[in-house]
Design a protein around this motif. Structure first.
Motif, PDB file in Angstrom:
ATOM      1  N   LYS A  78       0.812  -1.212   0.000  1.00 22.75           N
ATOM      2  CA  LYS A  78       0.000   0.000   0.000  1.00 22.75           C
ATOM      3  C   LYS A  78       0.852   1.271   0.000  1.00 22.75           C
ATOM      4  N   GLU A  79       1.751   1.384   0.945  1.00 22.72           N
ATOM      5  CA  GLU A  79       2.524   2.627   1.074  1.00 22.72           C
ATOM      6  C   GLU A  79       3.390   2.873  -0.145  1.00 22.72           C
ATOM      7  N   LEU A  82       0.905   3.991  -3.013  1.00 24.42           N
ATOM      8  CA  LEU A  82       0.266   5.297  -2.865  1.00 24.42           C
ATOM      9  C   LEU A  82       1.259   6.458  -2.881  1.00 24.42           C
ATOM     10  N   ASN A  83       2.517   6.167  -2.595  1.00 24.50           N
ATOM     11  CA  ASN A  83       3.535   7.229  -2.577  1.00 24.50           C
ATOM     12  C   ASN A  83       4.392   7.255  -3.837  1.00 24.50           C
ATOM     13  N   ARG A 114      -5.446   6.283  -6.517  1.00 20.99           N
ATOM     14  CA  ARG A 114      -5.363   7.751  -6.486  1.00 20.99           C
ATOM     15  C   ARG A 114      -6.320   8.315  -5.440  1.00 20.99           C
ATOM     16  N   ALA A 117      -4.749   7.658  -2.098  1.00 18.51           N
ATOM     17  CA  ALA A 117      -3.606   8.558  -1.889  1.00 18.51           C
ATOM     18  C   ALA A 117      -4.101   9.965  -1.562  1.00 18.51           C
ATOM     19  N   GLN A 120      -5.194  10.481   1.837  1.00 21.88           N
ATOM     20  CA  GLN A 120      -4.069  10.614   2.777  1.00 21.88           C
ATOM     21  C   GLN A 120      -3.309  11.923   2.564  1.00 21.88           C
ATOM     22  N   VAL A 122      -1.734  12.683  -0.236  1.00 24.43           N
ATOM     23  CA  VAL A 122      -0.599  12.445  -1.130  1.00 24.43           C
ATOM     24  C   VAL A 122      -1.043  12.748  -2.553  1.00 24.43           C
TER      25      VAL A 122
END
Length: 194
Positions: A78-79, A82-83, A114, A117, A120, A122
């Motif tokens: 996930k991280e 999303l980053n 998206r 993200a 969050q 981002v």
């Protein structure tokens, strides 16, 4: 003769080449379920044939590889997903979805990521700049005098059938951007960057 792909992050490249699922500390087992719920496509059925990346018009011109995002989804990364700035390189043309032999919709997987993200906070700064254009004009790329002249030369009306022609719909667009906090996020992030 097979050739090895070289990704920037050696550890991630090794992980993506791993064909076995091995839960790790950085793996979120709920990620694939969340992506499937938001996207409405069964991403876990992807068998990594690569048709999506092979069909993608962005792939030859950028580092964007939809196949990697499908793999990351199923690994629960996930991280990382999303980053990754590449998440924002998809043009949403849906060619990958048209050609997927499993009838998956990889574009909607990207759109789900998206959304996650953005929730969050981002988002690329240029995307937030586009939010301001949409807030002001209803368009990511506002109509210009040059475009108007080109439209007239082609026998078209100077303003397209959008908020350029019907500005009375702008308040509704602004209300949506404000209701989801998108406008406020754009203003905050862009102000911090100056």
């Amino acid at each position: 003769m097979a050739s090895a792909k070289a990704y920037k992050d050696a550890a991630l490249s090794k992980r993506l080449a791993d064909r076995s699922y091995r839960p790790a500390l950085d793996s979120d087992p709920t990620f694939v379920g969340d992506v499937e719920r938001i996207s409405g496509t069964t991403a876990h059925l992807c068998y990594q044939c690569g048709t999506c990346t092979g069909s993608c018009p962005s792939a030859p011109r950028s580092s964007y590889r939809i196949r990697n995002f499908m793999r990351r989804t199923n690994l629960g990364l996930k991280e990382v997903s999303l980053n990754d700035p590449d998440l924002w390189l998809c043009t949403t043309c849906y060619t990958c979805s048209d050609r997927c032999p499993r009838d998956l919709i990889p574009t909607d997987v990207i759109m789900a990521m998206r959304n996650m993200a953005a929730a969050q906070g981002v988002l690329p700064k240029n995307m937030l700049g586009t939010v301001n254009f949409i807030y002001q004009t209803g368009h990511g790329v506002p109509n210009s005098d040059g475009n108007r002249a080109a439209r007239v030369k082609l026998g078209l009306e100077p303003e397209p059938e959008t908020t350029s022609k019907y500005p009375e719909y702008l308040p509704a667009i602004r209300k949506i951007l404000e209701a989801y906090g998108t406008k406020q996020l754009a203003d905050k992030v862009l102000a911090e960057g100056q």
